[in-house]
Each structure stands twice: as structure tokens, then as C-alpha cells.
Design an enzyme around this catalytic site. Structure first.
Site, PDB file in Angstrom:
ATOM      1  N   GLY A   1      25.765  37.414  41.688  1.00 27.49           N
ATOM      2  CA  GLY A   1      26.261  36.847  42.932  1.00 27.49           C
ATOM      3  C   GLY A   1      27.337  35.782  42.753  1.00 27.49           C
ATOM      4  O   GLY A   1      27.180  34.852  41.954  1.00 27.49           O
TER       5      GLY A   1
ATOM      6  N   ASP B   1      20.966  44.432  53.328  1.00 23.29           N
ATOM      7  CA  ASP B   1      22.408  44.224  53.517  1.00 23.29           C
ATOM      8  C   ASP B   1      22.809  44.646  54.923  1.00 23.29           C
ATOM      9  O   ASP B   1      23.535  43.942  55.630  1.00 23.29           O
ATOM     10  CB  ASP B   1      23.227  45.056  52.520  1.00 23.29           C
ATOM     11  CG  ASP B   1      22.958  44.725  51.061  1.00 23.29           C
ATOM     12  OD1 ASP B   1      23.838  44.163  50.423  1.00 23.29           O
ATOM     13  OD2 ASP B   1      21.855  45.035  50.571  1.00 23.29           O
TER      14      ASP B   1
ATOM     15  N   THR C   1      23.340  42.073  45.510  1.00 24.84           N
ATOM     16  CA  THR C   1      22.454  43.189  45.872  1.00 24.84           C
ATOM     17  C   THR C   1      21.777  43.803  44.636  1.00 24.84           C
ATOM     18  O   THR C   1      20.590  44.130  44.679  1.00 24.84           O
ATOM     19  CB  THR C   1      23.251  44.275  46.635  1.00 24.84           C
ATOM     20  OG1 THR C   1      23.801  43.673  47.802  1.00 24.84           O
ATOM     21  CG2 THR C   1      22.361  45.431  47.054  1.00 24.84           C
TER      22      THR C   1
ATOM     23  N   GLU D   1      31.119  42.953  54.935  1.00 26.52           N
ATOM     24  CA  GLU D   1      31.194  43.845  53.773  1.00 26.52           C
ATOM     25  C   GLU D   1      30.689  45.259  54.065  1.00 26.52           C
ATOM     26  O   GLU D   1      31.256  46.232  53.571  1.00 26.52           O
ATOM     27  CB  GLU D   1      30.350  43.271  52.617  1.00 26.52           C
ATOM     28  CG  GLU D   1      30.255  44.252  51.457  1.00 26.52           C
ATOM     29  CD  GLU D   1      29.529  43.707  50.243  1.00 26.52           C
ATOM     30  OE1 GLU D   1      28.982  42.593  50.308  1.00 26.52           O
ATOM     31  OE2 GLU D   1      29.537  44.414  49.232  1.00 26.52           O
TER      32      GLU D   1
HETATM   33  P1  AMP Z   1      28.447  39.641  40.269  1.00 29.96           P
HETATM   34  O1  AMP Z   1      28.855  38.358  39.643  1.00 29.96           O
HETATM   35  O2  AMP Z   1      28.442  40.801  39.326  1.00 29.96           O
HETATM   36  O3  AMP Z   1      27.181  39.505  41.025  1.00 29.96           O
HETATM   37  O4  AMP Z   1      29.596  39.985  41.319  1.00 29.96           O
HETATM   38  C1  AMP Z   1      29.906  39.122  42.379  1.00 29.96           C
HETATM   39  C2  AMP Z   1      30.222  39.952  43.613  1.00 29.96           C
HETATM   40  O5  AMP Z   1      31.288  40.845  43.326  1.00 29.96           O
HETATM   41  C3  AMP Z   1      29.054  40.813  44.054  1.00 29.96           C
HETATM   42  O6  AMP Z   1      29.086  40.926  45.454  1.00 29.96           O
HETATM   43  C4  AMP Z   1      29.352  42.148  43.448  1.00 29.96           C
HETATM   44  O7  AMP Z   1      28.803  43.197  44.195  1.00 29.96           O
HETATM   45  C5  AMP Z   1      30.877  42.196  43.486  1.00 29.96           C
HETATM   46  N1  AMP Z   1      31.389  42.969  42.360  1.00 29.96           N
HETATM   47  C6  AMP Z   1      31.806  42.493  41.173  1.00 29.96           C
HETATM   48  N2  AMP Z   1      32.200  43.509  40.362  1.00 29.96           N
HETATM   49  C7  AMP Z   1      32.022  44.647  41.054  1.00 29.96           C
HETATM   50  C8  AMP Z   1      32.242  46.037  40.777  1.00 29.96           C
HETATM   51  N3  AMP Z   1      32.733  46.457  39.610  1.00 29.96           N
HETATM   52  N4  AMP Z   1      31.964  46.917  41.757  1.00 29.96           N
HETATM   53  C9  AMP Z   1      31.455  46.507  42.940  1.00 29.96           C
HETATM   54  N5  AMP Z   1      31.226  45.218  43.262  1.00 29.96           N
HETATM   55  C10 AMP Z   1      31.510  44.295  42.339  1.00 29.96           C
HETATM   56 MG    MG Z   2      28.911  40.038  47.268  1.00 32.89          MG
HETATM   57 MG    MG Z   3      27.026  41.908  49.617  1.00 28.34          MG
END
Ligand code: AMP
Ligand code: MG
Ligand code: MG
Length: 414
Positions: free
Chosen positions: A253, A52, A156, A75
Site C-alpha cells: 500500500g 474494494d 488489496t 479506482e
Molecule cells: P504496493 O506498494 O505494491 O502496495 O503498490 C502501491 C499501489 O500501487 C497499490 O495500490 C498497488 O495496487 C499499485 N500497484 C503498484 N504496482 C502495480 C502493478 N504492477 N500493477 C497493479 N497495481 C500496482
Molecule cells: Mg492502491
Molecule cells: Mg485500491
């Protein structure tokens, strides 16, 4: 190739972003191959790795060098990295290194850690993008109207767990607050198929189209939804259940989920909770718009991507390729109420901000503009800090345990 200055500013930025995203993807693959992911925890269920950090240095420094008057928001704030312990190594078996390490190790040792490695700076352009005519409404856009939103590595959590095809690099271009251009680069695309080239780059511009993928026809007798696999909760599940889907695809993602949408593999992306940020949605939204789709919050309200917006998408995310209003109308009232009153995940991320107009993230004039550091200097300083801090503890156990990827393919593909 050199950028054709007769191309519009927006097309030159999209074109440069394609080239830079390819370089960032290589860095992300290199970190995985090297094996020490350097994971730190930014907040609850929110990780940052060396991939990252390095990918963001590459993207931000490269785009800033070419477009110094354009604001760029990334980010990854690195200011806290060096005083937090490294959390854990990925728990799956890391691929063995099958050829000499190229960029990362060499550049850090040979060029000196005090500088951004020279091969992190990508000044190339995509000829394919420049061969397209700029849509009329974007022809005369000026630097100060543009904000570039960078998620150097989206997914990530999945990267650290070995779900490598969920990972994307996102570079979104907003004009006057609207997402108009974007790049989604998928560094590990095809990594399990040894006969195919690994990685692909999808790019798009509103009113022009999106390129780099093929579209399937969605089955009409099914309703396939996609949502988070690592940040789900009861409200997300209830919003999905209200639609009575035939299938739910839980993947990592925002970029990856929008790829599933534009490829015609799912009907809608539903995320009825806070957590997604502007750098997660800007590039995907622009590409989705370019193919006639829509991305809003769960209330059906369009996102804004100007320099002063809140980073958090507080109303969740709802993305579709068609029938958007139908999906909005099906969101249960109590889910919307919960979104309105629920707390944000902590800590609220600000990311890194380079304003082309010499203002800070809030749009205020910086107090000491004459001593302001160039991004290269800022990054040099961060790297120096890294050198000064004694080694952090490494290698404790990963708390998660749900890998499941055929890692052996990586050995030969990376
Ligand atoms: P995901 O679908 O869970 O992969 O989330 C999509 C994006 O939103 C990714 O970059 C995640 O890191 C971010 N994200 C979603 N929910 C959270 C959370 N509760 N805390 C931190 N990042 C989040
Ligand atoms: Mg993201
Ligand atoms: Mg990211």
C-alpha cells in the site's frame, strides 16, 4: 453534525471525507468478517475484492451526493466484474463471525440489491476538521477547480493475504492539479492488540498540518527505506541498493508506506517502476506536504492531479520527509532510462469518473448529457447486472502462500 456552510468548500470536503472514510473502513471490516472476499483479477498481479467495490460505492455516492459539482475519480471500474470468474478465497483461516453481521448482509437482503444500501451513504462531517481554520490559499476555491481521487482500498493484495494493517482507504483532494488535502484511514490499525480500539483516521491539509498520528524521531545513524512487498522488481531493488540502506521495510500500500514516513519510522519510500496510480498518491502526497515532506516521481518531478492526467504514475514514486533532492540524486541513470522506456502494466486502468462539469474523463462534453445517468442510477444498473449473471465459480485455490498474520486476534476484534 451538519456541515457549517461558513466553512470553505475544501474544508467541508475534507471533513466529509473523514466521515465517509470511517464508513468505508467499517464496510471493509464487514466484508472480511463475512468471509467471501469476491476476488476478481483486474490485470496481472492486480486484484479487486467485494470490499474494494463496496467501499468505492459508499465513498463515491456519498461525496457525490454532498458535492455534486465536484469531479470524483475512483479506482474501481466494475464494468468487467461480472463476466470474470471469482479467483480464489484468501488462503488463511478466515475469522469466525463473533457477532451478528451488521451492514453488508442486512442491507443487501433487506433493502434490495438494486439500490446502494442506505447505510452506505454517509452524510456526516468531522467536527474536528471543521474546527480548524482553512488556509488562506484555499479559502475561495470553487467546485470546478477540485478533483477528488479515491482509492477505496489500498493494499488489496495484502488484504487478501491477511496483512491487514497494510490496508488503507485513500481520499485525496486536488485543487488546480495540486494535492492539497487528504485522508488516510487505516481500518485494521491495532487489530492485533485486543486492548485497543481498532482503526484510525489520519487527515491533513497543506499549510495547515496533519492529524491523527504521533511522530517518532528517526535514528540519524541509520537509513531505513520502504518499498512494495507485492509489486517489486529488479529496478526497484537496484534503486534501493544504490542508497546503501541499513534496513528495507517491504510492506503493502502507498498509503501505508506514507504513514510510515510521517510517523518517522522510515526515511524514504522508493518505487522505481510503473504501477502506482494517481488515486494511490493524491491523499498521501497532500498529507506528506502538510508535514513538510515531498512526493514526486523518481525523476524528482511533481505529480499533477487534474481531471485529464494519466492515471498511471509512469515515473514511479519517491517520497521523503526531508532531503528529497539527495534521494533524487542517488537514483541510478539506468533506472531512470528503464522507467522512460518500460511498458506499463496491462491493462491500463481508467477507474470510474464522475465529472462535475458534465464532461467525460478526457474533458470532452458528453454526447448525450440530457440522458446521462446519475451515479446512483449507474450503480443500481451495475448491481442489477450482477443479479442477472449466473453465479461465478468460486473458491479455487489462492496462488500465493505468504501469510503470516496472527489471525486469531481478528476473531474477537472484528
Ligand atoms: P504496493 O506498494 O505494491 O502496495 O503498490 C502501491 C499501489 O500501487 C497499490 O495500490 C498497488 O495496487 C499499485 N500497484 C503498484 N504496482 C502495480 C502493478 N504492477 N500493477 C497493479 N497495481 C500496482
Ligand atoms: Mg492502491
Ligand atoms: Mg485500491
Amino acid at each position: 453534525m451538519a456541515a457549517n456552510m461558513s466553512s470553505s468548500l475544501v474544508m467541508r470536503i475534507v471533513s466529509a471525507s473523514v466521515a465517509v472514510s470511517n464508513r468505508a473502513s467499517q464496510i471493509i471490516r464487514d466484508v472480511m468478517r463475512k468471509g467471501d472476499l469476491g476476488i476478481v483479477e483486474k490485470g496481472k498481479n492486480d486484484l479487486q475484492t467485494e470490499a474494494d467495490r463496496s467501499a468505492q460505492r459508499c465513498i463515491v455516492a456519498s461525496l457525490h451526493k454532498q458535492f455534486p459539482k465536484v469531479s470524483i475519480f475512483g479506482e474501481e471500474d466494475e464494468s468487467f466484474v461480472f463476466d470474470r470468474p471469482r479467483l480464489h478465497r484468501p488462503h488463511f483461516a478466515l475469522p469466525t463471525i463473533s457477532r451478528p453481521l451488521s451492514s453488508i448482509q442486512n442491507t443487501w437482503t433487506q433493502l434490495g440489491p438494486e439500490k446502494i444500501p442506505a447505510d452506505f451513504i454517509e452524510l456526516g462531517f468531522s467536527e474536528e476538521v471543521l474546527n480548524h481554520k482553512c488556509p488562506k490559499f484555499l479559502e475561495d476555491v470553487k467546485d470546478e477547480q477540485i478533483v477528488i481521487w479515491v482509492d477505496p482500498l489500498d493494499g488489496t493484495a495484502e488484504y487478501t493475504q491477511g496483512f491487514l494493517d497494510h490496508v488503507t482507504v485513500l481520499i485525496g483532494i486536488a485543487v488546480d492539479g495540486h494535492a492539497v488535502g487528504g485522508v488516510i484511514n487505516q481500518p485494521f490499525y491495532n487489530y492485533q492488540d485486543k486492548s485497543k480500539v481498532m482503526g484510525r483516521c489520519i487527515w491533513g491539509v497543506c499549510q495547515l498540518g496533519a492529524y491523527g498520528f504521533t511522530r517518532e524521531v528517526l535514528p540519524e545513524d541509520k537509513l531505513i527505506l520502504t518499498t512494495s512487498r507485492s509489486h517489486s522488481n529488479r529496478m526497484v531493488t537496484e534503486a534501493i541498493e544504490a542508497l546503501n540502506p541499513t534496513e528495507v521495510v517491504r510492506v503493502g500500500g502507498a498509503g501505508h508506506k506514507v504513514l510510515l514516513l510521517i510517523e518517522g519510522k522510515v526515511h524514504a519510500y522508493i518505487f522505481a517502476t510503473k504501477g502506482c496510480k494517481k488515486w494511490d498518491t493524491c491523499a498521501p502526497e497532500a498529507i506528506l506536504h502538510a508535514v513538510g515532506g515531498t512526493l514526486t516521481d523518481m525523476f524528482g518531478i511533481t505529480m499533477s492531479y487534474g481531471p485529464q492526467v494519466k492515471r498511471l504514475n509512469a515515473g514511479g514514486v519517491l517520497a521523503t520527509t526531508s532531503n528529497h533532492q539527495y534521494f533524487v540524486s542517488k537514483v541510478p541513470e539506468h533506472v531512470l532510462e528503464n522507467l522512460e522506456k518500460s511498458e506499463s502494466p496491462e491493462p491500463l486502468p481508467d477507474g470510474v469518473c464522475l465529472r462535475g462539469d458534465n464532461k467525460n474523463c478526457l474533458g470532452e462534453v458528453r454526447e448525450e448529457p440530457e440522458t446521462e445517468q446519475q451515479p446512483e442510477q449507474q450503480m443500481e444498473q451495475q448491481v442489477q447486472q450482477q443479479e442477472e449473471v449466473p453465479g461465478s465459480p468460486k473458491g479455487s485455490e489462492s496462488p500465493s502462500s505468504d501469510s503470516g498474520v496472527a489471525k486469531e486476534n481478528l476473531d474477537t476484534k472484528l
